[in-house]
Scaffold this active site. Structure first.
Site, short mmCIF file in Angstrom:
data_model
loop_
_atom_site.label_atom_id
_atom_site.label_comp_id
_atom_site.label_asym_id
_atom_site.label_seq_id
_atom_site.Cartn_x
_atom_site.Cartn_y
_atom_site.Cartn_z
N ASP A 90 23.35 -0.09 -24.75
CA ASP A 90 23.23 0.12 -23.31
C ASP A 90 23.43 1.60 -22.99
O ASP A 90 24.54 2.12 -23.09
CB ASP A 90 24.26 -0.73 -22.58
CG ASP A 90 24.19 -0.58 -21.07
OD1 ASP A 90 23.16 -0.08 -20.58
OD2 ASP A 90 25.15 -0.96 -20.39
N ASP A 261 17.95 3.61 -18.52
CA ASP A 261 19.00 2.63 -18.85
C ASP A 261 18.42 1.49 -19.68
O ASP A 261 17.71 0.63 -19.16
CB ASP A 261 19.61 2.09 -17.55
CG ASP A 261 20.70 1.05 -17.80
OD1 ASP A 261 21.09 0.87 -18.97
OD2 ASP A 261 21.15 0.43 -16.82
#
Length: 473
Positions: A90, A261
């Site tokens: 992430d 992201d």
């Protein structure tokens, strides 16, 4: 936990790949021979890696697995003896957390009591997200990535003991590895918008640490500066739908930030931009009618297997600020990226899709649907992010995903959104003004109280004098 990687490369493929990491303190030399290379917008392939270095990355190729709607993970080992876990990668967070207690969606979890190298820091951890939360205990242990650098480090680990709407059934990962900057390594979360229940086909990719593997991309790498070191924040200067400019103030694209992201599924856009983009996409694909719920991501659309009319949907181009003054470059994605395949059990003979562009209240988020099909370099040493077309890029008969430039775009710095800052002198001025206003309101009240007290004293004295006279009489 805040990683300290000078280079990280994420490459997420768009097809099924054969099955074949990144903690606090990992610092690896760049295996690219770039010490004296100038900072240009493009980096020619022949200059960014020494000959014979290709073998250094062989073990890292195809080390990512996962599903577009449920995130991509890398295999890691934690503790002594090593416990193998799949960890979600992430780039939109900075905490390293793993499941450390039984959970219905986990096939395995980190067992601290079985690790001789685990150290309990005796601190509790609570991280709420927009949807869901987790809590646990903070400690440290030895961590390594089997299909990554040959390095073992001691890292901070949040051992998740309780969670709600965090782990995803069928996702096959047991923890999360945040690769953003330390500034956002706070014990809270802004959002975790992965999908909780949809079944989709597994795909794969590669996470290369320490350099660039040229076999994984075609063409040139184009770099955009990291605007601020918290999330991987970039500046979008223009958005086009099928080559037609949305013609919005470029600040709208970056309100209140634009980030890359990998932990988010969709391309998320600010409200005004989302509405304009959907309007343009609807107009371009007007030959077929779709329910309103489809554009809101609430309903699927399905076609008979192999008959999806990709040609009626437009391409989307995002222009990013380049490293050279007044130059930008664009990345173009196809409908095969922003229409995310979903396996619908009820109609398994059909190809079903979900609209993977959604509205955001926290700025633009370039999620997995953008990164899939591209080779993305997170160059922390030079504070920039690179994009190139991946070796297995998305394409159809007439169109292909592209990364192109340069384009002349003046005043790109003005496109960044600046959060209004209130300095201490302004706050003090406001405080003095408020105090003066309060004093003005209090002054009449004080005068009235004083007058009342004086009148009361005079009346009391008059009563005493009257009593004295009556006694004399």
């Amino acid at each position: 936990m805040a990683p300290a990687l000078p280079w990280l490369l994420l490459w997420v493929g768009s097809g099924v790949l054969p099955v074949h990491g990144t903690q606090d303190g990992i610092r690896l030399p760049l295996r690219s021979g770039l010490a004296g290379a100038p900072l240009g917008l493009r980096l020619p392939r022949e200059t960014d890696e020494e000959p014979g270095r290709r073998g250094s990355f062989v073990e890292m190729v195809d080390n990512l697995r996962g599903k577009s709607g449920q995130g991509y993970y890398v295999e890691m080992t934690v503790g002594s003896p090593p416990q193998t876990l799949n960890i979600l990668v992430d780039t939109g967070s900075s905490n390293f957390a793993v499941g450390a207690a039984p959970h219905p969606f986990l096939h395995r979890y980190y067992q601290r009591q079985r690790s001789s190298t685990y150290r309990d820091l005796r601190k509790g951890v609570y991280v709420p997200y927009t949807q869901g939360k987790w809590e646990g205990e903070l400690g440290t242990d030895l961590v390594s990535i089997p299909h990554g650098p040959n390095v073992t480090v001691r890292a901070n680990i949040a051992a998740i003991t309780e969670s709600d709407k965090f782990f995803i059934n069928g996702s096959n990962w047991e923890g999360i590895l945040g690769l953003a900057y330390a500034e956002i390594a706070r014990l809270c979360g802004a959002g975790f918008p992965l999908n909780q229940s949809e079944a989709v086909a597994s795909v794969g990719g590669s996470m290369i640490i320490g350099g660039i593997d040229h076999s994984l991309y075609t063409g040139n790498l184009w770099y955009t500066p990291i605007r601020r070191e918290w999330y991987y924040e970039v500046i979008i200067v223009r958005v086009e739908i099928n080559g037609q400019d949305l013609k919005m103030d470029c600040k709208e694209y970056n309100y209140d930030k634009s980030i890359v992201d990998s932990g988010t599924t969709n391309l998320r856009l600010p409200k005004k931009v989302f509405e304009a983009a959907v309007k343009s996409i609807k107009a371009a694909s007007s030959t077929e009618k779709f329910p309103d719920g489809f554009w809101l991501g609430e309903q699927l659309v399905c076609w008979q297997a192999g008959t999806t009319p990709w040609n009626i949907f437009p391409v989307i181009s995002l222009y990013l600020m380049g490293e050279v003054t007044n130059q930008s470059f664009r990345i173009t994605i196809l409908p095969q990226q922003y229409l995310r395949p979903v396996e619908d059990v009820a109609t398994s003979q059909d190809d079903c899709y979900k609209f993977a562009i959604s509205q955001s209240s926290t700025g633009t988020v370039m999620g997995a649907v953008i990164m899939e099909g591209f080779y993305v370099v997170f160059d922390r040493a030079r504070k920039r992010i690179g994009f190139a077309v991946s070796a297995c890029h998305v394409h159809d008969e007439f169109r292909t995903a592209t990364v192109e430039g340069p384009f002349v775009t003046p005043d790109m710095e003005d496109c960044g959104y600046n959060i209004p800052q209130t300095d201490e002198s302004t706050l003090m001025t406001i405080a003095y003004v408020m105090a003066a206003i309060c004093a003005l309101f209090m002054l009449p009240l004080c005068l009235m109280v004083c007058q009342w007290r004086c009148l009361r004293c005079l009346r009391h004295q008059h009563d005493d004098f009257a009593d004295d006279i009556s006694l004399l009489k």
